[in-house]
Design a protein around this motif. Structure first.
Motif, mmCIF file in Angstrom:
data_model
loop_
_atom_site.group_PDB
_atom_site.id
_atom_site.type_symbol
_atom_site.label_atom_id
_atom_site.label_comp_id
_atom_site.label_asym_id
_atom_site.label_seq_id
_atom_site.Cartn_x
_atom_site.Cartn_y
_atom_site.Cartn_z
ATOM 1 N N ALA A 96 0.829 -1.285 -0.034
ATOM 2 C CA ALA A 96 -0.102 0.108 -0.130
ATOM 3 C C ALA A 96 0.869 1.193 -0.023
ATOM 4 N N GLY A 97 2.007 1.267 0.815
ATOM 5 C CA GLY A 97 2.973 2.148 0.750
ATOM 6 C C GLY A 97 2.694 3.516 0.818
ATOM 7 N N PRO A 98 3.397 4.560 0.520
ATOM 8 C CA PRO A 98 3.164 6.005 0.737
ATOM 9 C C PRO A 98 2.393 6.525 -0.141
ATOM 10 N N VAL A 99 1.798 6.072 -1.318
ATOM 11 C CA VAL A 99 1.061 6.654 -2.355
ATOM 12 C C VAL A 99 -0.293 7.403 -1.708
ATOM 13 N N THR A 100 -0.409 8.894 -1.768
ATOM 14 C CA THR A 100 -1.467 9.394 -1.283
ATOM 15 C C THR A 100 -2.279 9.917 -2.208
ATOM 16 N N SER A 101 -1.788 10.189 -3.668
ATOM 17 C CA SER A 101 -2.463 10.778 -4.462
ATOM 18 C C SER A 101 -2.406 10.264 -6.051
ATOM 19 N N VAL A 102 -3.660 9.785 -6.492
ATOM 20 C CA VAL A 102 -3.460 9.190 -7.874
ATOM 21 C C VAL A 102 -4.188 10.344 -8.644
ATOM 22 N N VAL A 103 -3.418 10.577 -9.561
ATOM 23 C CA VAL A 103 -4.001 11.673 -10.567
ATOM 24 C C VAL A 103 -4.191 11.004 -12.165
ATOM 25 N N PHE A 104 -5.624 10.789 -12.487
ATOM 26 C CA PHE A 104 -5.838 10.302 -13.876
ATOM 27 C C PHE A 104 -5.754 11.480 -14.921
ATOM 28 N N VAL A 105 -5.081 11.302 -16.192
ATOM 29 C CA VAL A 105 -4.611 12.054 -16.905
ATOM 30 C C VAL A 105 -5.427 11.876 -18.174
ATOM 31 N N PRO A 106 -6.515 12.191 -18.492
ATOM 32 C CA PRO A 106 -7.361 11.579 -19.614
ATOM 33 C C PRO A 106 -6.839 12.700 -20.932
ATOM 34 N N PHE A 107 -6.896 12.090 -22.057
ATOM 35 C CA PHE A 107 -6.183 12.831 -23.081
ATOM 36 C C PHE A 107 -7.447 13.425 -24.145
ATOM 37 N N SER A 108 -8.705 13.237 -23.795
ATOM 38 C CA SER A 108 -9.380 13.799 -24.441
ATOM 39 C C SER A 108 -10.803 14.159 -23.776
ATOM 40 N N ASP A 109 -11.857 14.777 -24.325
ATOM 41 C CA ASP A 109 -12.880 15.118 -23.296
ATOM 42 C C ASP A 109 -13.867 13.878 -23.274
ATOM 43 N N ALA A 110 -14.067 13.150 -24.242
ATOM 44 C CA ALA A 110 -14.470 11.687 -24.085
ATOM 45 C C ALA A 110 -13.867 10.906 -22.843
ATOM 46 N N ALA A 111 -12.490 10.955 -23.041
ATOM 47 C CA ALA A 111 -11.842 10.067 -21.695
ATOM 48 C C ALA A 111 -11.951 10.591 -20.395
ATOM 49 N N GLU A 112 -12.143 11.951 -20.549
ATOM 50 C CA GLU A 112 -12.399 12.617 -19.108
ATOM 51 C C GLU A 112 -13.675 12.461 -18.564
ATOM 52 N N GLU A 113 -14.770 12.376 -19.567
ATOM 53 C CA GLU A 113 -15.912 12.009 -19.344
ATOM 54 C C GLU A 113 -16.152 10.499 -18.641
ATOM 55 N N SER A 114 -15.304 9.648 -19.461
ATOM 56 C CA SER A 114 -15.276 8.370 -18.798
ATOM 57 C C SER A 114 -14.754 8.161 -17.424
ATOM 58 N N PHE A 115 -13.571 8.760 -17.175
ATOM 59 C CA PHE A 115 -13.010 8.800 -15.867
ATOM 60 C C PHE A 115 -13.924 9.543 -14.839
ATOM 61 N N ARG A 116 -14.513 10.470 -15.104
ATOM 62 C CA ARG A 116 -15.651 11.255 -14.172
ATOM 63 C C ARG A 116 -16.535 10.112 -13.995
ATOM 64 N N ALA A 117 -17.019 9.658 -14.946
ATOM 65 C CA ALA A 117 -18.113 8.611 -14.748
ATOM 66 C C ALA A 117 -17.741 7.554 -13.752
ATOM 67 N N ALA A 118 -16.502 7.211 -13.861
ATOM 68 C CA ALA A 118 -16.102 5.976 -13.220
ATOM 69 C C ALA A 118 -15.757 6.375 -11.731
ATOM 70 N N LEU A 119 -15.276 7.412 -11.710
ATOM 71 C CA LEU A 119 -15.034 7.970 -10.020
ATOM 72 C C LEU A 119 -16.473 8.252 -9.569
ATOM 73 N N ASP A 120 -17.499 8.642 -10.018
ATOM 74 C CA ASP A 120 -18.811 9.058 -9.368
ATOM 75 C C ASP A 120 -19.547 7.751 -9.157
ATOM 76 N N ALA A 121 -19.148 6.592 -9.907
ATOM 77 C CA ALA A 121 -19.802 5.462 -9.852
ATOM 78 C C ALA A 121 -19.160 4.472 -8.700
ATOM 79 N N ALA A 122 -17.800 4.583 -8.646
ATOM 80 C CA ALA A 122 -17.074 3.991 -7.513
ATOM 81 C C ALA A 122 -17.456 4.358 -6.182
ATOM 82 N N PRO A 123 -17.798 3.048 -5.273
ATOM 83 C CA PRO A 123 -17.919 3.462 -3.894
ATOM 84 C C PRO A 123 -16.769 4.176 -3.087
#
Length: 178
Positions: free
Chosen positions: A151-178
């Protein structure tokens, strides 16, 4: 572990480690891989060549991860991982999830507190973006709750989508995840 989205150019994100969606040769390529090698400079390629000569003569297998210097990038390390090529008839979801798990394990071993990920396998490897984002978010969330040295010291993960569609997909996945 904080999970967030920062759309744009992964080579400009200020984090401890940038994950490269590499090919198995580790010698550069197109897409994210090519951008990281170009902006990071010859130091990254030299480090990858050393890895190939000393540790990975057959290349890096899909689902695994290794680290090199970040060269001229605003990060300290580049973590290279090889995503699977999408196939409708073979479920390679576990290999894609392994890219995220192994990258976070390498980051923890390095002492990286923040890690930036592209949408692994969702470019030329053909993985459907919605599914790629779902796997990325679920896997990183699962790693955040893992107990022990991985698990280590990682405290922050940043997803860097490359397009508007990719950003929408990542936002939906973050919203859907518990």
């Amino acid at each position: 572990m904080e999970l967030r989205i920062e759309p744009g150019d992964i080579t400009r994100v200020a984090v401890d480690a940038i994950v490269n969606a590499a090919n198995s040769t580790l010698l550069g390529g197109g897409g994210v891989d090519g951008a990281i090698h170009r902006r990071g400079g010859p130091e990254i390629l030299a480090a990858c060549r050393r890895l190939r000569e000393e540790e990975l003569p057959e290349g890096l297998p899909a689902g695994q991860a290794v680290a090199t210097t970040a060269g001229r990038l605003p990060a300290r390390w580049v973590i290279h991982t090889v995503g699977p090529t999408y196939a409708k008839t073979i479920d390679k979801s576990e290999t894609l999830a392994s890219c995220y798990r192994e990258s976070l394990r390498v980051a923890a071993q390095l002492g990286a507190g923040s890690v930036a990920f592209p949408a692994i396998s969702a470019g030329v490897y053909g993985w459907p973006m919605d599914d790629a984002a779902r796997i990325a978010v679920q896997t990183c969330r699962a790693m955040a709750t893992e107990v022990g040295p991985d698990a280590g010291p990682v405290t922050s993960v940043v997803f860097v989508p490359f397009s508007d569609a990719a950003e929408e997909s990542f936002r939906a996945a973050l919203d859907a995840a518990p």
